[in-house]
Motif scaffolding. Sequence first.
Motif, short mmCIF file in Angstrom:
data_model
loop_
_atom_site.label_atom_id
_atom_site.label_comp_id
_atom_site.label_asym_id
_atom_site.label_seq_id
_atom_site.Cartn_x
_atom_site.Cartn_y
_atom_site.Cartn_z
N LYS A 149 0.81 -1.21 0.00
CA LYS A 149 0.00 0.00 0.00
C LYS A 149 0.85 1.27 0.00
N ASN A 150 1.99 1.22 0.68
CA ASN A 150 2.84 2.41 0.81
C ASN A 150 4.26 2.03 0.39
N MET A 151 4.51 2.12 -0.90
CA MET A 151 5.79 1.67 -1.45
C MET A 151 7.00 2.35 -0.82
N PRO A 152 7.02 3.69 -0.64
CA PRO A 152 8.21 4.31 -0.05
C PRO A 152 8.54 3.74 1.34
N ALA A 153 7.51 3.48 2.14
CA ALA A 153 7.75 2.95 3.49
C ALA A 153 8.34 1.55 3.43
N VAL A 154 7.82 0.71 2.53
CA VAL A 154 8.32 -0.66 2.42
C VAL A 154 9.75 -0.66 1.90
N ILE A 155 10.02 0.13 0.86
CA ILE A 155 11.37 0.20 0.30
C ILE A 155 12.35 0.71 1.36
N PHE A 156 11.94 1.73 2.10
CA PHE A 156 12.78 2.27 3.18
C PHE A 156 13.10 1.18 4.19
N ALA A 157 12.08 0.42 4.61
CA ALA A 157 12.28 -0.63 5.61
C ALA A 157 13.22 -1.71 5.08
N VAL A 158 13.06 -2.10 3.83
CA VAL A 158 13.92 -3.15 3.25
C VAL A 158 15.37 -2.69 3.21
N ILE A 159 15.59 -1.46 2.76
CA ILE A 159 16.97 -0.95 2.62
C ILE A 159 17.61 -0.72 3.99
N ILE A 160 16.93 0.00 4.87
CA ILE A 160 17.50 0.31 6.18
C ILE A 160 17.62 -0.96 7.03
N THR A 200 18.01 -4.05 5.97
CA THR A 200 19.12 -4.86 5.46
C THR A 200 20.46 -4.24 5.83
N ALA A 201 20.54 -2.91 5.74
CA ALA A 201 21.78 -2.22 6.12
C ALA A 201 22.11 -2.48 7.58
N PHE A 202 21.10 -2.44 8.43
CA PHE A 202 21.31 -2.73 9.85
C PHE A 202 21.75 -4.17 10.04
N GLY A 203 21.10 -5.10 9.36
CA GLY A 203 21.48 -6.50 9.45
C GLY A 203 22.92 -6.74 9.03
N LEU A 204 23.33 -6.06 7.96
CA LEU A 204 24.71 -6.19 7.49
C LEU A 204 25.68 -5.56 8.49
N ALA A 205 25.28 -4.42 9.07
CA ALA A 205 26.15 -3.70 10.00
C ALA A 205 26.43 -4.52 11.26
N VAL A 206 25.42 -5.23 11.75
CA VAL A 206 25.60 -6.03 12.98
C VAL A 206 25.96 -7.48 12.66
N ASN A 207 26.11 -7.76 11.36
CA ASN A 207 26.45 -9.13 10.90
C ASN A 207 25.43 -10.16 11.37
N PRO A 262 21.57 -11.65 0.62
CA PRO A 262 21.78 -11.79 2.08
C PRO A 262 20.45 -11.84 2.82
N VAL A 263 19.69 -12.93 2.65
CA VAL A 263 18.33 -12.98 3.20
C VAL A 263 18.31 -12.90 4.72
N ALA A 264 19.30 -13.47 5.38
CA ALA A 264 19.32 -13.41 6.84
C ALA A 264 19.50 -11.98 7.32
N ASP A 265 20.30 -11.20 6.60
CA ASP A 265 20.52 -9.81 6.97
C ASP A 265 19.31 -8.93 6.66
N MET A 266 18.37 -9.44 5.87
CA MET A 266 17.17 -8.67 5.54
C MET A 266 16.08 -8.77 6.61
N ILE A 267 16.25 -9.66 7.58
CA ILE A 267 15.20 -9.91 8.57
C ILE A 267 14.79 -8.65 9.36
N PRO A 268 15.73 -7.75 9.75
CA PRO A 268 15.29 -6.56 10.49
C PRO A 268 14.26 -5.71 9.75
N ALA A 269 14.19 -5.83 8.45
CA ALA A 269 13.19 -5.08 7.68
C ALA A 269 11.78 -5.44 8.14
#
Length: 242
Positions: free
Chosen positions: A54-65, A67-74, A216-223
């Motif tokens: 329903k809200n593409m910007p919010a979903v895209i933001f969540a996926v990117i941020i 995943t970035a968090f997941g990668l940052a904390v490994n 990196p599907v495991a790192d995408m979980i925080p989304a």
Amino acid sequence: MPIGVIINALSVAAGGVIGALFGHKLPEKFNSELTKIFGVCSMGMGVSSIGLMKNMPAVIFAVIIGTAFGLAVNLGGMINCGAVCMEKPVGKLFPNKNKSMSREEYMSMLVTIIVLFCASGTGIYGALDSGMSGDHTILISKSILDFFTAMIFGGTLGMVIAVVAIPQCVIFLIIFAAAKFIFPLTTPDMIADFKACGGFLLLATGFRIAKIHDFPVADMIPAMVLVMPASWFWVNMIVPVL
């Protein structure tokens, strides 16, 4: 009673055991080709879920941020370590009979399956719906697919697939117990965006299962944690000023 959660966990355990005991007797081509089909099914489920967005910007933001968090904390590395710890005792009791798969490929596939079973949007939403309304339909429907998926991957990866039912059950029980507090705070659009975010994980998981690309599907979980707050913030804070 968390009937849906229990049925889902039992379906994974039963499928994993049957696959581990009898799957290696099937032709190697049968397992490898059917594995690709499960990858395509996962991608199809992902595309279907993304279509609910329903809200593409919010979903895209969540996926990117997220995943970035997941990668940052490994996070992927942590889950991989957990998978290694889970696999070691099982591997000693039930050695994997699949000698054609390298150790790296084996662990990569195991992490993919853990994410598929434990962190899919369908499963998490199903546990929420089950805890809030007592309707176990979503989890029972998911159990049918999970049974056959576990059976096929049990033939490839061995008895460790059955053990994945344990963390899956624990995670879904926690969500089930928390549902009475979470669900009333949501809206239909937030739920739709949540499912869409899970769709991105399913799509990436499908690519990994089909061995097309190693996302990196495991790192995408925080989304999955960020998407509903992001959806709420977008609708209530951003849209009114646009």
